[in-house]
Design a protein around this motif. Structure first.
Motif, PDB file in Angstrom:
ATOM      1  N   LEU A 119      -7.482  -6.086 -11.765  1.00  0.00           N
ATOM      2  CA  LEU A 119      -8.823  -5.623 -11.408  1.00  0.00           C
ATOM      3  C   LEU A 119      -9.098  -4.378 -12.225  1.00  0.00           C
ATOM      4  O   LEU A 119      -8.271  -3.467 -12.262  1.00  0.00           O
ATOM      5  CB  LEU A 119      -8.895  -5.254  -9.916  1.00  0.00           C
ATOM      6  CG  LEU A 119      -8.876  -6.403  -8.908  1.00  0.00           C
ATOM      7  CD1 LEU A 119      -8.870  -5.829  -7.478  1.00  0.00           C
ATOM      8  CD2 LEU A 119     -10.084  -7.325  -9.089  1.00  0.00           C
ATOM      9  N   ARG A 120     -10.263  -4.324 -12.879  1.00  0.00           N
ATOM     10  CA  ARG A 120     -10.601  -3.122 -13.638  1.00  0.00           C
ATOM     11  C   ARG A 120     -10.976  -1.999 -12.666  1.00  0.00           C
ATOM     12  O   ARG A 120     -11.779  -2.206 -11.770  1.00  0.00           O
ATOM     13  CB  ARG A 120     -11.781  -3.436 -14.543  1.00  0.00           C
ATOM     14  CG  ARG A 120     -12.044  -2.329 -15.516  1.00  0.00           C
ATOM     15  CD  ARG A 120     -13.054  -2.736 -16.543  1.00  0.00           C
ATOM     16  NE  ARG A 120     -13.450  -1.573 -17.297  1.00  0.00           N
ATOM     17  CZ  ARG A 120     -14.317  -1.603 -18.251  1.00  0.00           C
ATOM     18  NH1 ARG A 120     -14.908  -2.740 -18.584  1.00  0.00           N
ATOM     19  NH2 ARG A 120     -14.627  -0.498 -18.885  1.00  0.00           N
ATOM     20  N   GLN A 121     -10.354  -0.838 -12.820  1.00  0.00           N
ATOM     21  CA  GLN A 121     -10.612   0.283 -11.896  1.00  0.00           C
ATOM     22  C   GLN A 121     -11.936   0.955 -12.211  1.00  0.00           C
ATOM     23  O   GLN A 121     -12.327   1.064 -13.341  1.00  0.00           O
ATOM     24  CB  GLN A 121      -9.482   1.333 -12.007  1.00  0.00           C
ATOM     25  CG  GLN A 121      -8.142   0.775 -11.567  1.00  0.00           C
ATOM     26  CD  GLN A 121      -8.131   0.246 -10.123  1.00  0.00           C
ATOM     27  OE1 GLN A 121      -8.652   0.902  -9.235  1.00  0.00           O
ATOM     28  NE2 GLN A 121      -7.579  -0.941  -9.918  1.00  0.00           N
ATOM     29  N   GLU A 140       4.041 -12.177  -0.189  1.00  0.00           N
ATOM     30  CA  GLU A 140       2.782 -12.922  -0.402  1.00  0.00           C
ATOM     31  C   GLU A 140       1.610 -11.998  -0.690  1.00  0.00           C
ATOM     32  O   GLU A 140       0.810 -12.248  -1.587  1.00  0.00           O
ATOM     33  CB  GLU A 140       2.449 -13.755   0.854  1.00  0.00           C
ATOM     34  CG  GLU A 140       3.222 -15.056   0.919  1.00  0.00           C
ATOM     35  CD  GLU A 140       2.910 -15.844   2.198  1.00  0.00           C
ATOM     36  OE1 GLU A 140       2.090 -15.382   3.009  1.00  0.00           O
ATOM     37  OE2 GLU A 140       3.526 -16.915   2.370  1.00  0.00           O
ATOM     38  N   ILE A 141       1.495 -10.931   0.099  1.00  0.00           N
ATOM     39  CA  ILE A 141       0.340 -10.048  -0.068  1.00  0.00           C
ATOM     40  C   ILE A 141       0.588  -9.068  -1.217  1.00  0.00           C
ATOM     41  O   ILE A 141      -0.317  -8.759  -1.998  1.00  0.00           O
ATOM     42  CB  ILE A 141       0.016  -9.290   1.242  1.00  0.00           C
ATOM     43  CG1 ILE A 141      -0.143 -10.284   2.407  1.00  0.00           C
ATOM     44  CG2 ILE A 141      -1.233  -8.437   1.094  1.00  0.00           C
ATOM     45  CD1 ILE A 141      -1.234 -11.335   2.242  1.00  0.00           C
ATOM     46  N   GLY A 142       1.826  -8.609  -1.325  1.00  0.00           N
ATOM     47  CA  GLY A 142       2.160  -7.695  -2.423  1.00  0.00           C
ATOM     48  C   GLY A 142       1.932  -8.342  -3.785  1.00  0.00           C
ATOM     49  O   GLY A 142       1.493  -7.689  -4.741  1.00  0.00           O
ATOM     50  N   ARG A 143       2.170  -9.631  -3.885  1.00  0.00           N
ATOM     51  CA  ARG A 143       2.005 -10.381  -5.134  1.00  0.00           C
ATOM     52  C   ARG A 143       0.570 -10.307  -5.667  1.00  0.00           C
ATOM     53  O   ARG A 143       0.335 -10.317  -6.873  1.00  0.00           O
ATOM     54  CB  ARG A 143       2.388 -11.845  -4.859  1.00  0.00           C
ATOM     55  CG  ARG A 143       2.281 -12.791  -6.025  1.00  0.00           C
ATOM     56  CD  ARG A 143       2.366 -14.232  -5.552  1.00  0.00           C
ATOM     57  NE  ARG A 143       1.212 -14.674  -4.790  1.00  0.00           N
ATOM     58  CZ  ARG A 143       0.028 -15.001  -5.309  1.00  0.00           C
ATOM     59  NH1 ARG A 143      -0.153 -14.950  -6.606  1.00  0.00           N
ATOM     60  NH2 ARG A 143      -0.981 -15.374  -4.541  1.00  0.00           N
ATOM     61  N   LEU A 144      -0.395 -10.195  -4.728  1.00  0.00           N
ATOM     62  CA  LEU A 144      -1.810 -10.235  -5.142  1.00  0.00           C
ATOM     63  C   LEU A 144      -2.179  -9.088  -6.070  1.00  0.00           C
ATOM     64  O   LEU A 144      -3.162  -9.167  -6.806  1.00  0.00           O
ATOM     65  CB  LEU A 144      -2.719 -10.216  -3.899  1.00  0.00           C
ATOM     66  CG  LEU A 144      -2.515 -11.387  -2.932  1.00  0.00           C
ATOM     67  CD1 LEU A 144      -3.407 -11.243  -1.721  1.00  0.00           C
ATOM     68  CD2 LEU A 144      -2.794 -12.711  -3.641  1.00  0.00           C
ATOM     69  N   GLY A 161       0.845  -1.194   0.000  1.00  0.00           N
ATOM     70  CA  GLY A 161       0.000   0.000   0.000  1.00  0.00           C
ATOM     71  C   GLY A 161       0.875   1.236   0.000  1.00  0.00           C
ATOM     72  O   GLY A 161       2.104   1.140  -0.108  1.00  0.00           O
ATOM     73  N   PRO A 162       0.266   2.423   0.155  1.00  0.00           N
ATOM     74  CA  PRO A 162       1.073   3.638   0.175  1.00  0.00           C
ATOM     75  C   PRO A 162       2.115   3.607   1.284  1.00  0.00           C
ATOM     76  O   PRO A 162       1.875   3.024   2.348  1.00  0.00           O
ATOM     77  CB  PRO A 162       0.040   4.751   0.434  1.00  0.00           C
ATOM     78  CG  PRO A 162      -1.235   4.091   0.772  1.00  0.00           C
ATOM     79  CD  PRO A 162      -1.164   2.651   0.345  1.00  0.00           C
ATOM     80  N   GLY A 163       3.256   4.201   1.055  1.00  0.00           N
ATOM     81  CA  GLY A 163       4.327   4.209   2.046  1.00  0.00           C
ATOM     82  C   GLY A 163       3.992   5.185   3.167  1.00  0.00           C
ATOM     83  O   GLY A 163       3.907   6.393   2.938  1.00  0.00           O
TER      84      GLY A 163
END
Ligand SMILES: NC(=O)c1ccc[n+]([C@@H]2O[C@H](COP(=O)([O-])OP(=O)(O)OC[C@H]3O[C@@H](n4cnc5c(N)ncnc54)[C@H](O)[C@@H]3O)[C@@H](O)[C@H]2O)c1
Length: 373
Positions: free
Chosen positions: A371-373, A362-366, A52-54
């Motif tokens: 997904l269409r925005q 693992e989560i970053g890979r998802l 997510g955002p830093g």
């Protein structure tokens, strides 16, 4: 000059500096910001946005040089990526530094200029407080940017993050106590706290309520007196040397970074080190020395994440109870890491790094699933 792009790109001469950044590939983005009129000179570093955002605070500090500021922001932003990952947040790691003495150069114009640079990153970086910046400053930055947290309570903010930082350190300490003595209670244990500022003095409250004996040391007489006025049974060490060489069960560094080194390991009677200070280990390798001395070191970025959990909650409309429930999980995560360290035969700091890296991967890979925005 320190390289910001990591060993793959930087070239051999920068490999040592880059390896301090801790991984192949280095940082995603580093932005230098300048506004001559207000005197703003800032560097924003984003280590990873895989989760997510830093998110990470803004340190306002009179760095001796631009390269010292750059080295600091690179290290701090990387540490935030690991801290946020272990805390279970959907946030990556970022950090910013503003170069200058906040007492001399901090103005509305400078903070608002900084806010416009934060805004220009479009939400890839979310800022908050750190050394030299306060919730009131974040209120000002927020007049120019949507990507700010850690504001004051009247402005919808989470307020002083040391409340849940201290609570989280206490949860980490309970996990260490169970690991070493078989019970999460600190009742009857002696805890030495170095630094009783915002985090340390709140930690004293938790420990006294739990029945621990507490010894404190601080360079500020006012800080010591505040604690003693509230808790007359707390004793005061005359010096840091006296504190760490006294008979302790737990040593809790809650002042500056770099407090723990080989000498500490030699003189310490405590079986546990668990405190709120950032970057407690003086240099890489100290974690192994501590393990060799039979000392359980709870990684700082694991146990002091209560503060970032508190300000991250503000991004969803602040609920103290929700944030506190999340910070309570530091107990379970610390237990998990201490168990993994034993199982793998590595120091807890290594086990914590591995868990953080696994979650980032693992989560970053998802995000690779379209997904269409
Ligand atoms: N406030 C937070 O939410 C938060 C979150 C995560 C990590 N931390 C870290 O925890 C540590 C403490 O933060 P804080 O917010 O309580 O800061 P603070 O400035 O309120 O307190 C620090 C205390 O340490 C004392 N001190 C300074 N140098 C000392 C020394 N050499 N020996 C003994 N005492 C000394 C100061 O007098 C002060 O009382 C810092 O390393 C900070 O980065 C804080």
């Amino acid at each position: 000059m320190t390289s910001v792009f990591g060993p793959d790109v930087a070239g051999a001469e920068d490999a040592a500096a880059a390896s301090a950044l801790g991984g192949p590939g280095g940082h995603e983005e580093v932005v230098f910001c300048q506004d001559r009129q207000s005197g703003l000179r800032a560097i924003i570093a984003i280590y990873s946005t895989a989760l997510g955002p830093g998110l990470g605070g803004t340190r306002f500090y009179p760095y001796q040089s631009e390269s010292a500021a750059l080295a600091d922001v690179l290290n701090l932003s990387r540490a935030m990526a690991y801290k946020n990952a272990l805390a279970g947040l959907d946030l990556g790691g970022g950090k910013a530094v503003i170069i200058g003495d906040p007492d001399l150069v901090k103005t509305e114009a400078l903070l608002r200029a900084y806010g416009r640079f934060v805004e220009s990153l479009g939400g890839r970086y979310i800022t908050a407080c750190d050394i030299g910046t306060y919730s009131e400053d974040m209120d000002i930055v927020a007049r120019e940017s949507r990507f700010v947290t850690g504001r004051t309570i009247p402005n919808g903010g989470a307020g002083d993050s040391s409340v849940l930082t201290a609570f989280g350190v206490f949860q980490g300490m309970r996990a260490c106590a169970e690991h070493v003595w078989g019970s999460t209670s600190l009742d009857g244990k002696t805890v030495g706290i170095e630094g009783v500022g915002k985090v340390g003095h709140r930690l004293v409250d938790h420990l006294v309520a739990d029945g621990a004996r507490v010894v404190i040391f601080d360079t500020s007489q006012a800080a010591l007196e505040r604690v003693q006025a509230q808790h007359p049974a707390v004793s005061v060490a005359a010096s840091r040397a006296e504190l760490i060489s006294s008979q302790l069960d737990v040593y809790s560094p809650c002042a500056l970074g770099g407090a723990v080194d080989e000498t500490t390991a030699e003189v310490l009677s405590a079986r546990v080190i668990c405190g709120g200070a950032n970057n407690q280990l003086a240099h890489p390798g100290v974690e192994k020395v501590l393990s060799d001395h039979g000392i359980v070191y709870a990684p700082d970025y694991l146990v002091n994440a209560g503060g970032v959990i508190q300000v991250a909650d503000e991004l969803h409309g602040f609920s103290f109870d929700r944030a506190k429930a999340k910070a309570s999980q530091i107990l379970a995560t610390t237990k998990q890491i201490l168990a993994a360290a034993d199982a793998d035969g590595v120091p807890p700091a290594v086990a914590a790094d591995r868990l953080a890296e696994r979650r980032i991967a693992e989560i970053g890979r998802l995000r690779g699933i379209y997904l269409r925005q």
